[in-house]
Design an enzyme around this catalytic site. Structure first.
Site, PDB file in Angstrom:
ATOM      1  N   HIS A 219      -7.032  -4.435  10.651  1.00  0.00           N
ATOM      2  CA  HIS A 219      -6.840  -4.166   9.222  1.00  0.00           C
ATOM      3  C   HIS A 219      -5.546  -4.806   8.728  1.00  0.00           C
ATOM      4  O   HIS A 219      -4.586  -4.972   9.487  1.00  0.00           O
ATOM      5  CB  HIS A 219      -6.927  -2.674   8.891  1.00  0.00           C
ATOM      6  CG  HIS A 219      -5.752  -1.824   9.233  1.00  0.00           C
ATOM      7  ND1 HIS A 219      -5.829  -0.709  10.027  1.00  0.00           N
ATOM      8  CD2 HIS A 219      -4.456  -1.894   8.856  1.00  0.00           C
ATOM      9  CE1 HIS A 219      -4.650  -0.153  10.125  1.00  0.00           C
ATOM     10  NE2 HIS A 219      -3.786  -0.841   9.426  1.00  0.00           N
TER      11      HIS A 219
ATOM     12  N   ASN B 299      -7.345  -2.516  14.649  1.00  0.00           N
ATOM     13  CA  ASN B 299      -8.736  -2.883  14.336  1.00  0.00           C
ATOM     14  C   ASN B 299      -8.780  -4.098  13.410  1.00  0.00           C
ATOM     15  O   ASN B 299      -9.806  -4.391  12.808  1.00  0.00           O
ATOM     16  CB  ASN B 299      -9.470  -1.697  13.701  1.00  0.00           C
ATOM     17  CG  ASN B 299      -8.783  -1.203  12.431  1.00  0.00           C
ATOM     18  OD1 ASN B 299      -7.799  -1.787  11.990  1.00  0.00           O
ATOM     19  ND2 ASN B 299      -9.299  -0.132  11.859  1.00  0.00           N
TER      20      ASN B 299
ATOM     21  N   ASP C 121       0.814  -1.212   0.000  1.00  0.00           N
ATOM     22  CA  ASP C 121       0.000   0.000   0.000  1.00  0.00           C
ATOM     23  C   ASP C 121       0.849   1.264   0.000  1.00  0.00           C
ATOM     24  O   ASP C 121       2.069   1.212   0.171  1.00  0.00           O
ATOM     25  CB  ASP C 121      -0.956  -0.010   1.206  1.00  0.00           C
ATOM     26  CG  ASP C 121      -0.268  -0.392   2.522  1.00  0.00           C
ATOM     27  OD1 ASP C 121       0.977  -0.420   2.568  1.00  0.00           O
ATOM     28  OD2 ASP C 121      -0.978  -0.645   3.510  1.00  0.00           O
TER      29      ASP C 121
ATOM     30  N   GLU D  60      -9.794  -1.796   5.677  1.00  0.00           N
ATOM     31  CA  GLU D  60     -10.401  -1.445   6.952  1.00  0.00           C
ATOM     32  C   GLU D  60     -11.650  -2.281   7.224  1.00  0.00           C
ATOM     33  O   GLU D  60     -12.222  -2.861   6.291  1.00  0.00           O
ATOM     34  CB  GLU D  60     -10.776   0.041   6.942  1.00  0.00           C
ATOM     35  CG  GLU D  60      -9.588   0.982   6.768  1.00  0.00           C
ATOM     36  CD  GLU D  60      -8.787   1.176   8.055  1.00  0.00           C
ATOM     37  OE1 GLU D  60      -8.910   0.357   8.993  1.00  0.00           O
ATOM     38  OE2 GLU D  60      -8.033   2.155   8.137  1.00  0.00           O
TER      39      GLU D  60
HETATM   40  C1  GLP Z   1      -0.345   0.561   8.609  1.00  0.00           C
HETATM   41  C2  GLP Z   1      -0.027  -0.291   7.388  1.00  0.00           C
HETATM   42  C3  GLP Z   1      -0.272  -1.757   7.665  1.00  0.00           C
HETATM   43  C4  GLP Z   1       0.380  -2.158   8.973  1.00  0.00           C
HETATM   44  C5  GLP Z   1      -0.230  -1.373  10.095  1.00  0.00           C
HETATM   45  C6  GLP Z   1       0.291  -1.761  11.469  1.00  0.00           C
HETATM   46  O1  GLP Z   1      -1.664   0.930   8.706  1.00  0.00           O
HETATM   47  N1  GLP Z   1      -0.786   0.091   6.252  1.00  0.00           N
HETATM   48  O2  GLP Z   1       0.242  -2.518   6.581  1.00  0.00           O
HETATM   49  O3  GLP Z   1       0.221  -3.531   9.191  1.00  0.00           O
HETATM   50  O4  GLP Z   1       0.055  -0.011   9.856  1.00  0.00           O
HETATM   51  O5  GLP Z   1       1.467  -1.093  11.739  1.00  0.00           O
HETATM   52  P1  GLP Z   1       2.403  -1.335  12.984  1.00  0.00           P
HETATM   53  O6  GLP Z   1       3.252  -2.499  12.644  1.00  0.00           O
HETATM   54  O7  GLP Z   1       3.206  -0.072  13.105  1.00  0.00           O
HETATM   55  O8  GLP Z   1       1.533  -1.564  14.157  1.00  0.00           O
END
Ligand code: GLP
Length: 250
Positions: free
Chosen positions: A138, A136, A67, A143
């Site tokens: 995702h 959440n 993404d 989402e």
């Molecule tokens: C972002 C990314 C996700 C990732 C998430 C969790 O929203 N788009 O791909 O998994 O953050 O991030 P973290 O590892 O910092 O908790």
């Protein structure tokens, strides 16, 4: 599903890195699906270290990232392209033209998404997809409530995701409200999936994703339907799953 419970973040990073390294060794021209967020930072550091020691080459590897924020230039401090450069690509021998990240400044975002799906098909699909998870549930930027049948598409970030990601920006207002993201359908197409989770703040999401019903309210729960998923987490992130009776190994 295989679950590896690791003592701490360091052990989790090493275990996840070893699974990616094994994929690269077995198929040097594999397609890796890569992720951003703070969770994979340690495993990327480990991969870079093995490369620098001469033990691992990415010369034949192709990568596609999950993404990108809509509206951020590739060289913006907080763009996911820049994250990948700083945390991995600049430290290994992957060829720049073999790394693919969606362009957050694409003049026609829908066309950018369609071209990305086409690119993934031309590459022969993703061999191993790395995923982190949001609080959440995702995955990538899919989402709660998003349609499981979508490939790469434009998404509107939830308030919770904007809150979680504001730590990287000077203020909440600067967090982009939209992103380009591979969809659940694109993710499920990967031959193998590796999910990394760390920290007690992820424990509830991990339990809901892997010990609860498959529901679009918890996007990661769809991974229960994939035939080859490995979950690597530290004790804190896996604690509620363990209580819920998840069978742990490793
Ligand atoms: C972002 C990314 C996700 C990732 C998430 C969790 O929203 N788009 O791909 O998994 O953050 O991030 P973290 O590892 O910092 O908790």
């Amino acid at each position: 599903m295989r679950i590896y419970a690791c003592a701490d973040y360091r052990a989790m990073s090493r275990r996840a890195a070893s699974l990616i390294a094994a994929q690269v060794l077995l198929k040097p021209d594999c397609v890796l699906g890569l992720a951003t967020g703070s969770t994979p930072v340690g495993l990327y550091r480990q991969l870079a270290e093995w490369h620098q020691q001469g033990d691992l080459s990415f010369a034949g590897v192709r990568s596609v990232n999950l993404d990108e924020y809509l509206g951020l230039a590739p060289d913006h401090e907080q763009s996911y392209r820049r994250f990948m450069q700083v945390n991995l690509f600049d430290h290994i021998d992957i060829r720049p033209e073999h790394t693919h990240v969606l362009n957050g400044l694409a003049p026609d975002p829908q066309a950018e998404c369609a071209a990305y799906d086409q690119l993934i098909r031309e590459l022969g699909g993703v061999d191993l997809q790395l995923l982190g998870m949001g609080h959440n549930g995702h995955i990538a930027f899919n989402e709660p409530g998003d349609d499981f049948g979508l490939e790469t598409h434009v998404v509107r970030l939830s308030e919770r995701t904007i809150d979680a990601n504001q730590r990287f920006f000077a203020s909440r207002d600067e967090v982009p409200r939209q992103a380009l993201s591979m969809g659940i359908k694109s993710i499920l197409h990967a031959r193998r999936i590796l999910v990394v989770v760390s920290g007690a703040d992820k424990a509830e999401a991990v339990r809901r994703a892997f010990a609860g019903p498959v529901t679009d309210q918890v996007p990661a729960s769809v991974l229960q339907l994939h035939p080859d998923v490995t979950l690597v987490g530290d004790e804190a992130a896996l604690s509620e799953l363990k209580e819920a009776g998840g069978s742990l190994c490793g």
